[in-house]
Design a protein around this motif. Structure first.
Motif, short mmCIF file in Angstrom:
data_model
loop_
_atom_site.label_atom_id
_atom_site.label_comp_id
_atom_site.label_asym_id
_atom_site.label_seq_id
_atom_site.Cartn_x
_atom_site.Cartn_y
_atom_site.Cartn_z
N UNK A 192 0.81 -1.22 0.00
CA UNK A 192 0.00 0.00 0.00
C UNK A 192 0.84 1.27 0.00
N UNK A 193 2.09 1.18 0.42
CA UNK A 193 2.96 2.36 0.47
C UNK A 193 4.32 1.97 -0.11
N UNK A 194 4.89 2.87 -0.88
CA UNK A 194 6.24 2.63 -1.37
C UNK A 194 7.10 3.85 -1.04
N UNK A 195 8.43 3.66 -0.99
CA UNK A 195 9.28 4.80 -0.62
C UNK A 195 9.22 5.91 -1.66
N UNK A 196 9.34 7.13 -1.23
CA UNK A 196 9.31 8.25 -2.20
C UNK A 196 10.59 8.25 -3.02
N UNK A 197 10.52 8.71 -4.27
CA UNK A 197 11.75 8.81 -5.07
C UNK A 197 12.69 9.85 -4.47
N UNK A 198 13.98 9.55 -4.50
CA UNK A 198 14.97 10.49 -3.97
C UNK A 198 15.74 11.11 -5.14
N UNK A 199 15.66 12.41 -5.27
CA UNK A 199 16.40 13.13 -6.33
C UNK A 199 17.81 13.37 -5.79
N UNK A 200 18.70 12.40 -6.06
CA UNK A 200 20.01 12.37 -5.41
C UNK A 200 20.79 13.67 -5.60
N UNK A 201 20.97 14.10 -6.85
CA UNK A 201 21.80 15.29 -7.11
C UNK A 201 21.21 16.53 -6.44
N UNK A 202 19.89 16.65 -6.50
CA UNK A 202 19.23 17.82 -5.91
C UNK A 202 19.40 17.82 -4.39
N UNK A 203 19.26 16.65 -3.79
CA UNK A 203 19.39 16.56 -2.33
C UNK A 203 20.80 16.95 -1.89
N UNK A 204 21.80 16.42 -2.60
CA UNK A 204 23.19 16.72 -2.24
C UNK A 204 23.47 18.21 -2.39
N UNK A 205 22.98 18.78 -3.49
CA UNK A 205 23.22 20.20 -3.74
C UNK A 205 22.48 21.06 -2.70
N UNK A 206 21.31 20.62 -2.29
CA UNK A 206 20.56 21.37 -1.26
C UNK A 206 21.26 21.31 0.09
N UNK A 207 21.76 20.11 0.44
CA UNK A 207 22.33 19.94 1.77
C UNK A 207 23.73 20.54 1.88
N UNK A 208 24.51 20.35 0.84
CA UNK A 208 25.88 20.89 0.85
C UNK A 208 26.14 21.58 -0.48
N UNK A 209 25.65 22.80 -0.64
CA UNK A 209 25.73 23.47 -1.94
C UNK A 209 27.16 23.86 -2.31
N UNK A 210 27.40 23.90 -3.62
CA UNK A 210 28.67 24.42 -4.12
C UNK A 210 28.63 25.94 -4.04
N UNK A 211 29.78 26.54 -4.14
CA UNK A 211 29.83 27.99 -4.27
C UNK A 211 29.59 28.71 -2.96
N UNK A 212 29.14 29.98 -3.06
CA UNK A 212 29.00 30.82 -1.85
C UNK A 212 28.07 30.16 -0.85
N UNK A 213 28.38 30.34 0.42
CA UNK A 213 27.54 29.77 1.46
C UNK A 213 26.17 30.44 1.44
N UNK A 214 25.14 29.62 1.66
CA UNK A 214 23.81 30.18 1.74
C UNK A 214 23.56 30.67 3.16
N UNK A 215 22.72 31.64 3.27
CA UNK A 215 22.24 32.01 4.60
C UNK A 215 21.11 31.09 4.97
N UNK A 216 21.09 30.63 6.22
CA UNK A 216 20.03 29.71 6.65
C UNK A 216 18.75 30.47 6.83
#
Lengths: 202, 225
Positions: free
Chosen positions: B201-225
């Motif tokens: 009845x339930x399956x795991x959600x798809x994980x957008x690997x590249x997007x997740x990595x870029x969101x969590x540890x972005x390249x370039x200038x640091x983001x403000x939280x």
């Protein structure tokens, strides 16, 4: 789960030996964040559902919802009949709201019948005294040093840990570490998104 | 691979002494390892448990302690998963209705579900859920598939570096994070295929690997939280 352990985990992640030795934050602040985000998780997902009751007494139509009510997925009369939920908008299409008790049983309820927040209004008002069963999503009990227990699945501990670290590192000041706040907040966002998919939203 | 060996690998990745006398202690590394495994299981639904839940005419709402309900059966008959709203549409008295067999269930929250109708007499449901892993000690073995135990070391190291350090250390941790998220996505893909075969009845959600990595540890200038 006992969030006292989460507090200590957060303290270590903030480079303190314990919550008593936090350099740039206080334990009270961390407790406040744990409380704030446990409520946020319950707003974003169906974290806790409870069965409560309302004693309906004729001819009163409106009743305060049970404590900690966040949303009301279903209300049942004393016979187990699921009352139809109706909004002010579709009241117009569904006929006039009954101001007085009638011979037929209560058959619908509204949460926005101009009676204020957290008020349930029955239509028509009950003819007989009865106990209504309310299925509701709830806020968790307030979290703090005196009440550190949260009734939630194991993943909620990780969620609250990441959220709290994000709060501490996101604050402008000497302990500000935006990349850490972004990383921790991002992990919490991922958990929240999956939790909504698995558990549903209120 | 037992947890203590994985903790060694975590500390080596972080350029720390394996006896835990450096910037990171072994209990910290074990805690991060437990989190890495818990997150892997939460996002992939790779661990399952089937357990009986006793039901009777006195209640329509029951509890479980898994991540999500994958399947419910009564004897060999599958119980249909429906929404709470469709239960009311099916029978306005669903909450108190009684019959011999349970036809449907509706998830209510993280740990509760409703059944329709209630059984006349005491009975039992076989509830299959995706479950959380047991908390590991140093002598425990992770429960996720063996081939992904190295990814747990990557996950734990990236969590430690991502949470406790910033700047350059976090940049270094990005490769570990990438390996970990990729492994979790691979497990989730395998579980998703299996879920479809079993009509869960339930399956795991798809994980957008590249997007997740870029969101969590972005390249370039640091983001403000």
């Amino acid at each position: 789960m006992d969030l006292s352990a989460t507090l200590e985990r957060v303290a270590v992640s903030l480079h303190a030996s314990s919550s008593a030795n936090l350099a740039y934050h206080t334990a009270a602040e961390v407790w406040a964040w744990l409380d704030q985000w446990s409520r946020r998780l319950s707003i974003a997902t169906r974290l806790q559902v409870a069965i409560r009751s309302i004693n309906a007494i004729p001819p009163t139509a409106s009743y305060a919802l049970p404590a900690a009510n966040l949303s009301t997925p279903a209300v049942f009369d004393a016979t187990g009949y699921a009352l139809e939920r109706i909004t002010v908008r579709n009241l117009d299409a569904g006929g006039p709201w009954q101001a007085t008790a009638e011979a037929h049983p209560v058959h619908r309820f509204s949460l926005d019948a101009n009676q204020g927040l957290n008020v349930l209004t029955l239509d028509p008002p009950p003819m007989l005294a009865q106990t209504l069963t309310v299925l509701q999503t709830e806020y968790p009990a307030a979290i703090g040093s005196g009440q550190p227990i949260l009734d939630a699945p194991a993943i909620a501990e990780d969620y609250l840990y990441f959220r709290t670290v994000a709060e501490a590192r996101g604050r402008i000041g000497e302990a500000h570490m935006p990349e850490v706040a972004s990383f921790a907040g991002g992990l919490a966002d991922l958990i929240e998104g999956a939790a909504v998919k698995y558990w549903g939203a209120p | 691979v037992i947890a203590s060996a994985i903790i060694d690998q975590v500390l080596i990745r972080l350029d720390q002494p394996v006896d835990g006398t450096g910037f990171y202690t072994r209990p910290e590394a074990l805690q991060a390892l437990n989190t890495a495994q818990r997150l892997a299981c939460f996002f992939s639904l790779c661990l399952e448990a089937t357990f009986p839940v006793s039901i009777d005419s006195s209640a329509a709402v029951y509890t479980h302690d898994g991540i999500a309900i994958l399947r419910i059966a009564q004897a060999s008959a599958r119980v249909e998963r429906v929404s709470l709203g469709s239960l009311a549409a099916r029978d306005a008295k669903w909450y108190t209705a009684q019959e011999n067999a349970v036809e449907a269930y509706a998830p209510l929250s993280a740990s509760k579900f409703a059944i329709y109708p209630r059984p006349f007499f005491g009975s039992s449901l076989n509830v299959t859920t995706a479950r959380y892993p047991a908390l590991m000690g140093e002598g425990s073995t992770p429960e996720i598939p063996d081939e992904h135990h190295q990814a747990l070391a990557d996950g734990a190291a990236s969590i430690l570096a991502g949470i406790k350090e910033g700047g350059q250390e976090q940049t270094k941790a990005k490769q570990w994070l990438a390996a970990y998220v990729k492994a979790v996505a691979d497990i989730a893909d395998a579980v998703r295929n299996r879920s479809r075969r079993y009509r869960y009845d339930v399956e795991p959600p798809p994980l957008a690997v590249d997007k997740i990595i870029q969101e969590l540890m972005p390249d370039g200038p640091k983001r403000n939280a």
